[in-house]
Design a protein around this motif. Sequence first.
Motif, mmCIF file in Angstrom:
data_model
loop_
_atom_site.group_PDB
_atom_site.id
_atom_site.type_symbol
_atom_site.label_atom_id
_atom_site.label_comp_id
_atom_site.label_asym_id
_atom_site.label_seq_id
_atom_site.Cartn_x
_atom_site.Cartn_y
_atom_site.Cartn_z
ATOM 1 N N THR A 14 25.504 37.855 43.335
ATOM 2 C CA THR A 14 25.913 36.457 42.688
ATOM 3 C C THR A 14 27.530 36.507 42.947
ATOM 4 N N PRO A 15 28.169 35.242 42.803
ATOM 5 C CA PRO A 15 29.482 35.246 43.087
ATOM 6 C C PRO A 15 30.240 35.924 41.707
ATOM 7 N N PRO A 16 31.389 36.745 41.774
ATOM 8 C CA PRO A 16 31.985 37.250 40.844
ATOM 9 C C PRO A 16 32.468 36.083 39.920
ATOM 10 N N ASP A 17 32.180 36.311 38.715
ATOM 11 C CA ASP A 17 32.517 35.296 37.528
ATOM 12 C C ASP A 17 33.674 36.094 36.675
ATOM 13 N N TYR A 18 34.916 35.380 36.913
ATOM 14 C CA TYR A 18 36.029 35.803 35.951
ATOM 15 C C TYR A 18 36.399 34.982 34.846
ATOM 16 N N ARG A 19 36.452 35.688 33.872
ATOM 17 C CA ARG A 19 36.901 35.061 32.543
ATOM 18 C C ARG A 19 37.720 36.021 31.589
ATOM 19 N N GLU A 20 38.352 35.143 30.379
ATOM 20 C CA GLU A 20 39.257 36.147 29.628
ATOM 21 C C GLU A 20 38.526 35.967 28.299
ATOM 22 N N THR A 21 38.646 37.094 27.579
ATOM 23 C CA THR A 21 37.882 37.189 26.401
ATOM 24 C C THR A 21 38.815 36.263 25.441
ATOM 25 N N GLY A 22 38.436 35.921 24.086
ATOM 26 C CA GLY A 22 39.093 35.469 23.359
ATOM 27 C C GLY A 22 40.350 36.232 22.818
ATOM 28 N N ARG A 60 40.019 44.185 32.889
ATOM 29 C CA ARG A 60 41.315 44.001 32.723
ATOM 30 C C ARG A 60 41.888 43.946 34.226
ATOM 31 N N GLY A 61 42.900 44.976 34.826
ATOM 32 C CA GLY A 61 43.528 44.798 36.087
ATOM 33 C C GLY A 61 42.414 44.753 37.350
ATOM 34 N N LEU A 62 41.208 45.657 36.933
ATOM 35 C CA LEU A 62 40.279 45.779 38.101
ATOM 36 C C LEU A 62 39.508 44.601 38.047
ATOM 37 N N ALA A 63 39.429 43.816 36.997
ATOM 38 C CA ALA A 63 38.530 42.664 36.859
ATOM 39 C C ALA A 63 39.316 41.438 37.958
ATOM 40 N N ALA A 64 40.862 41.397 37.700
ATOM 41 C CA ALA A 64 41.344 40.577 38.363
ATOM 42 C C ALA A 64 41.389 40.883 39.887
ATOM 43 N N ASN A 65 41.602 42.307 40.344
ATOM 44 C CA ASN A 65 41.714 42.758 41.717
ATOM 45 C C ASN A 65 40.036 42.325 42.322
ATOM 46 N N VAL A 66 39.064 42.368 41.583
ATOM 47 C CA VAL A 66 37.507 42.202 42.123
ATOM 48 C C VAL A 66 37.719 40.613 42.323
ATOM 49 N N ALA A 67 38.061 39.806 41.343
ATOM 50 C CA ALA A 67 38.101 38.465 41.331
ATOM 51 C C ALA A 67 38.835 37.819 42.787
ATOM 52 N N ALA A 68 40.141 38.488 43.069
ATOM 53 C CA ALA A 68 40.794 38.163 44.058
ATOM 54 C C ALA A 68 40.217 38.706 45.526
ATOM 55 N N SER A 69 39.249 39.730 45.443
ATOM 56 C CA SER A 69 39.163 40.663 46.626
ATOM 57 C C SER A 69 37.410 40.351 47.052
ATOM 58 N N VAL A 70 36.584 40.041 46.354
ATOM 59 C CA VAL A 70 35.030 40.112 46.480
ATOM 60 C C VAL A 70 34.525 38.940 46.427
ATOM 61 N N ALA A 71 33.553 38.738 47.558
ATOM 62 C CA ALA A 71 32.770 37.673 47.601
ATOM 63 C C ALA A 71 31.475 37.815 47.732
ATOM 64 N N SER A 113 38.261 46.079 55.831
ATOM 65 C CA SER A 113 39.064 45.518 54.731
ATOM 66 C C SER A 113 40.515 45.801 54.842
ATOM 67 N N ALA A 114 41.104 44.900 54.413
ATOM 68 C CA ALA A 114 42.778 45.209 54.099
ATOM 69 C C ALA A 114 43.195 45.153 52.611
ATOM 70 N N PHE A 115 43.909 46.356 52.492
ATOM 71 C CA PHE A 115 44.370 46.597 51.080
ATOM 72 C C PHE A 115 45.728 46.338 50.805
ATOM 73 N N ARG A 116 45.929 45.739 49.697
ATOM 74 C CA ARG A 116 47.292 45.440 49.193
ATOM 75 C C ARG A 116 47.656 45.946 48.007
ATOM 76 N N ARG A 117 48.461 46.843 47.985
ATOM 77 C CA ARG A 117 48.746 47.445 46.586
ATOM 78 C C ARG A 117 49.696 46.530 45.667
ATOM 79 N N ILE A 118 49.061 46.754 44.305
ATOM 80 C CA ILE A 118 49.777 45.918 43.412
ATOM 81 C C ILE A 118 50.815 46.992 42.592
ATOM 82 N N THR A 119 52.038 46.335 42.433
ATOM 83 C CA THR A 119 53.076 47.149 42.137
ATOM 84 C C THR A 119 53.642 46.538 40.576
ATOM 85 N N GLN A 120 54.043 47.419 39.773
ATOM 86 C CA GLN A 120 54.261 46.780 38.344
ATOM 87 C C GLN A 120 56.013 46.731 38.508
ATOM 88 N N VAL A 121 56.500 45.373 38.165
ATOM 89 C CA VAL A 121 57.808 44.939 38.049
ATOM 90 C C VAL A 121 58.522 45.577 36.776
#
Length: 152
Positions: A14-22, A60-71, A113-121
């Motif tokens: 199923t398509p990844p369903d991204y949400r934010e909790t309350g 959290r961060g894994l959720a955002a990465n999955v939403a941006a990377s997985v279809a 696959s192509a990997f792009r590392r997320i860095t903390q500013v």
Amino acid sequence: MNETEVTVVGNVATPPDYRETGAGVAVVRFRLAVTARRWDRERAQWVDGGTSFYTVRAWRGLAANVAASVALGEPLIVRGRLRIHEQERDGKKWFSADLDAIGIGHDLSRGTSAFRRITQVKPLPGAPAEPSLAAAPTGVESFAVAATAGGG
């Protein structure tokens, strides 16, 4: 401690369903189809067995990465904590297998696959940390920053 961790290899069903909790915590949910394959000696070929479906949740961060990377349809390897839920519907007992993901990646035995590392500013004193992507294509950076800013 003493939780059952498993690694499962399958395809996104199923398509990844991204949400934010309350509370602003990012979560993504999708179903993973896992089909057993075995060698049939009589027919001298691989045959499919039954298919199991798992509900995968990443936070959290894994959720955002999955939403941006997985279809839908992509082959994945998911490592996570196994949870079995029992429910009753219309007088029948149902069981579901859920995975609280710890790590998710594309199955590179089946593609590239192509990997792009997320860095903390580094934040200014008193300012909250804001993640950014190094060398991210247009569109991915703004999504990942917006998706992780509230739940990180």
